[in-house]
Design an enzyme around this catalytic site. Sequence first.
Site, PDB file in Angstrom:
ATOM      1  N   ALA A  48       6.840  51.720 -66.167  1.00  0.00           N
ATOM      2  CA  ALA A  48       5.911  51.653 -66.234  1.00  0.00           C
ATOM      3  C   ALA A  48       4.531  52.423 -67.025  1.00  0.00           C
ATOM      4  CB  ALA A  48       4.790  50.856 -64.660  1.00  0.00           C
ATOM      5  N   THR A  50       4.043  54.228 -69.538  1.00  0.00           N
ATOM      6  CA  THR A  50       4.222  54.872 -70.824  1.00  0.00           C
ATOM      7  C   THR A  50       4.242  54.076 -71.994  1.00  0.00           C
ATOM      8  OG1 THR A  50       6.420  56.117 -71.076  1.00  0.00           O
ATOM      9  CG2 THR A  50       4.059  57.116 -70.748  1.00  0.00           C
ATOM     10  N   GLY A  51       4.333  53.916 -72.892  1.00  0.00           N
ATOM     11  CA  GLY A  51       4.606  52.564 -74.127  1.00  0.00           C
ATOM     12  C   GLY A  51       4.694  51.501 -73.756  1.00  0.00           C
ATOM     13  N   ALA A 139      13.024  54.183 -70.202  1.00  0.00           N
ATOM     14  CA  ALA A 139      13.999  54.993 -71.441  1.00  0.00           C
ATOM     15  C   ALA A 139      14.318  56.805 -71.008  1.00  0.00           C
ATOM     16  CB  ALA A 139      13.295  55.181 -72.892  1.00  0.00           C
ATOM     17  N   TYR A 234      21.194  53.724 -85.685  1.00  0.00           N
ATOM     18  CA  TYR A 234      20.074  53.233 -84.039  1.00  0.00           C
ATOM     19  C   TYR A 234      21.163  52.030 -84.407  1.00  0.00           C
ATOM     20  CZ  TYR A 234      16.506  51.696 -80.737  1.00  0.00           C
ATOM     21  OH  TYR A 234      16.201  51.203 -79.665  1.00  0.00           O
ATOM     22  N   LYS A 243      22.206  49.155 -76.803  1.00  0.00           N
ATOM     23  CA  LYS A 243      21.232  47.414 -76.276  1.00  0.00           C
ATOM     24  C   LYS A 243      22.529  46.788 -76.669  1.00  0.00           C
ATOM     25  CE  LYS A 243      17.452  49.550 -76.668  1.00  0.00           C
ATOM     26  NZ  LYS A 243      16.676  49.554 -75.541  1.00  0.00           N
ATOM     27  N   VAL A 273       5.166  53.708 -82.226  1.00  0.00           N
ATOM     28  CA  VAL A 273       5.429  55.662 -81.916  1.00  0.00           C
ATOM     29  C   VAL A 273       5.194  55.836 -80.348  1.00  0.00           C
ATOM     30  CG1 VAL A 273       4.021  57.927 -82.013  1.00  0.00           C
ATOM     31  CG2 VAL A 273       3.748  56.245 -84.359  1.00  0.00           C
ATOM     32  N   THR A 274       6.369  56.128 -80.190  1.00  0.00           N
ATOM     33  CA  THR A 274       6.568  56.823 -78.477  1.00  0.00           C
ATOM     34  C   THR A 274       7.106  57.939 -77.976  1.00  0.00           C
ATOM     35  OG1 THR A 274       8.761  55.454 -77.270  1.00  0.00           O
ATOM     36  CG2 THR A 274       6.339  53.885 -77.633  1.00  0.00           C
TER      37      THR A 274
HETATM   38  P1  NAD Z   1       8.402  55.390 -73.534  1.00  0.00           P
HETATM   39  O1  NAD Z   1       9.234  56.470 -73.370  1.00  0.00           O
HETATM   40  O2  NAD Z   1       7.313  55.197 -73.712  1.00  0.00           O
HETATM   41  O3  NAD Z   1       8.473  54.404 -71.480  1.00  0.00           O
HETATM   42  C1  NAD Z   1       9.412  55.098 -70.628  1.00  0.00           C
HETATM   43  C2  NAD Z   1       9.606  55.303 -69.169  1.00  0.00           C
HETATM   44  O4  NAD Z   1      10.495  54.862 -68.545  1.00  0.00           O
HETATM   45  C3  NAD Z   1       8.166  55.535 -69.043  1.00  0.00           C
HETATM   46  O5  NAD Z   1       7.176  55.185 -68.123  1.00  0.00           O
HETATM   47  C4  NAD Z   1       9.378  56.932 -67.694  1.00  0.00           C
HETATM   48  O6  NAD Z   1       8.524  56.949 -66.939  1.00  0.00           O
HETATM   49  C5  NAD Z   1      10.434  55.492 -67.386  1.00  0.00           C
HETATM   50  N1  NAD Z   1      11.234  56.493 -66.705  1.00  0.00           N
HETATM   51  C6  NAD Z   1      12.013  57.105 -67.732  1.00  0.00           C
HETATM   52  N2  NAD Z   1      13.333  57.680 -66.626  1.00  0.00           N
HETATM   53  C7  NAD Z   1      12.986  57.466 -65.640  1.00  0.00           C
HETATM   54  C8  NAD Z   1      13.326  57.032 -64.302  1.00  0.00           C
HETATM   55  N3  NAD Z   1      14.777  58.288 -64.740  1.00  0.00           N
HETATM   56  N4  NAD Z   1      12.760  56.816 -63.237  1.00  0.00           N
HETATM   57  C9  NAD Z   1      12.086  55.841 -63.774  1.00  0.00           C
HETATM   58  N5  NAD Z   1      11.117  55.803 -64.578  1.00  0.00           N
HETATM   59  C10 NAD Z   1      11.331  56.646 -65.312  1.00  0.00           C
HETATM   60  O7  NAD Z   1       9.507  54.251 -73.765  1.00  0.00           O
HETATM   61  P2  NAD Z   1       9.151  52.833 -74.643  1.00  0.00           P
HETATM   62  O8  NAD Z   1       9.330  53.416 -75.979  1.00  0.00           O
HETATM   63  O9  NAD Z   1       7.930  52.457 -74.336  1.00  0.00           O
HETATM   64  O10 NAD Z   1      10.657  52.459 -74.645  1.00  0.00           O
HETATM   65  C11 NAD Z   1      10.729  51.300 -73.022  1.00  0.00           C
HETATM   66  C12 NAD Z   1      11.974  50.538 -73.905  1.00  0.00           C
HETATM   67  O11 NAD Z   1      11.199  49.617 -75.297  1.00  0.00           O
HETATM   68  C13 NAD Z   1      13.202  50.839 -74.206  1.00  0.00           C
HETATM   69  O12 NAD Z   1      14.209  50.147 -73.538  1.00  0.00           O
HETATM   70  C14 NAD Z   1      12.866  51.469 -75.503  1.00  0.00           C
HETATM   71  O13 NAD Z   1      14.542  51.014 -76.371  1.00  0.00           O
HETATM   72  C15 NAD Z   1      12.006  49.852 -75.902  1.00  0.00           C
HETATM   73  N6  NAD Z   1      11.903  49.124 -77.648  1.00  0.00           N
HETATM   74  C16 NAD Z   1      11.903  50.731 -77.959  1.00  0.00           C
HETATM   75  C17 NAD Z   1      10.433  50.893 -79.207  1.00  0.00           C
HETATM   76  C18 NAD Z   1       9.680  51.772 -79.902  1.00  0.00           C
HETATM   77  O14 NAD Z   1       9.874  51.586 -81.260  1.00  0.00           O
HETATM   78  N7  NAD Z   1       9.210  52.443 -78.695  1.00  0.00           N
HETATM   79  C19 NAD Z   1      10.598  49.783 -79.827  1.00  0.00           C
HETATM   80  C20 NAD Z   1      11.619  48.238 -79.398  1.00  0.00           C
HETATM   81  C21 NAD Z   1      12.083  48.221 -78.128  1.00  0.00           C
END
Ligand code: NAD
Length: 394
Positions: A48, A50-51, A139, A234, A243, A273-274
């Site tokens: 929860a 970031t991103g 992630a 990907y 996925k 961008v994350t």
């Molecule tokens: P992010 O890196 O911004 O966020 C990841 C989150 O997971 C963070 O809050 C982090 O603290 C938490 N986390 C990581 N390891 C953990 C652990 N062991 N225990 C508890 N929390 C943990 O990533 P994001 O890009 O927001 O990705 C989130 C989801 O969205 C993923 O499934 C990703 O594949 C998907 N997604 C991302 C994109 C993109 O372009 N960024 C696009 C489509 C889907």
Amino acid sequence: MIIKPKTRGFICTTAHPEGCAKQIEQQIEYVKAQKKIQGPANVLVVGASTGYGLASRIAAAFGAGANTIGVFFDRAAEGARTATAGWYNSAAFEQAAQSQGLRSFSIVGDAFSNEIKAKTIDLIKSEFGQVDLVVYSVASPRRTHPDTGETFTSVIKPVGEAYSNKTMNFHTGEVSMTSIEPATEDEVRQTIAVMGGEDWKMWIDQLLKAGVLADGATTVAYSYIGPEITHPIYREGTIGKAKNDLEQSAHQLQALLSDKGGRAFVSVNKALVTQSSSAIPVVPLYISALYRVMKENGLHENCIQQMYRLFSEHLYNENAKDANCLIRIDDWEMREDIQAEVMKRWAQVETDNVDELTDLVGYRQDFFQLFGFESEGVDYEADTDANVDIPNLV
Ligand code: NAD
């Protein structure tokens, strides 16, 4: 201390508390300016800070007025080291939620562990009774299995054969060719173990057994598909295999929850961008080109806009799934005209014209803003206290 960005490749090892707070404020303001979301009341977001997970939490709390529990893996400041961005984001989120009378709690720890699941269940029992929405947005580069103790590492590689394409160093703007060797079978297995659906299923299973999942509860996790040029790295690569597993898990969870009217979804989100996406080769150049084209067409969205759209139009709309039971909020990214223009630019882009053809400036700005830098209205020359407490940290 005076905090400046310190980057190592796609990682920034410092974060700025006021800058992160500014980003949270802007996301909250965006959601509050939209129509109220009709949907969840008590929400658990795993991943929860970031991103997409953070934006989901903000949409639920400030868009729907929901109580939230956020689980994430971040660390506080220590000595000369700043806290992580997710720590500062969550501190700002909790402060804002409190000041607006919303109930919210944060748990820091490894979501993959049985301990954190048990702690979360105890918290739900004592504070909310039950939750009606579980967002799974973790992630991570690795996972230790809670039962076997095996630690898996995820890799981002093609499967079957090597893959070559353009890539970009987004710090310098240098465009070059990269070639990535295919993953071994064991690397595929480990990536599925980290980023597939097993942990999501474990969460739902344990929440259900503990009686803290409300009848009719919804759960959602996030996926990505993207254009053909990125498929080998990907969607058809190691992460894509994970996925596929995540999407299969949604069907299993749907079957598990449907008895009591519950629902499980995977939402396919836009490339943004994350911290996670900047680690993938080729993808940052694609995202830069995509940003430029989507901005020129008035279609650009960031995490909060995507999550507001997911919550307000899709998650509680029975007709929102496609034939594969996926919610597609990557619809604007994948529009034929948008992709055609991105591909035209992809064919032409090189170091000399990267600024002209792509939104490298926007990419970089988004990257630094992930860590609280380059936020408007923040004095980065001022002394700032890196030690920030997260209110309601359990
Ligand atoms: P992010 O890196 O911004 O966020 C990841 C989150 O997971 C963070 O809050 C982090 O603290 C938490 N986390 C990581 N390891 C953990 C652990 N062991 N225990 C508890 N929390 C943990 O990533 P994001 O890009 O927001 O990705 C989130 C989801 O969205 C993923 O499934 C990703 O594949 C998907 N997604 C991302 C994109 C993109 O372009 N960024 C696009 C489509 C889907």
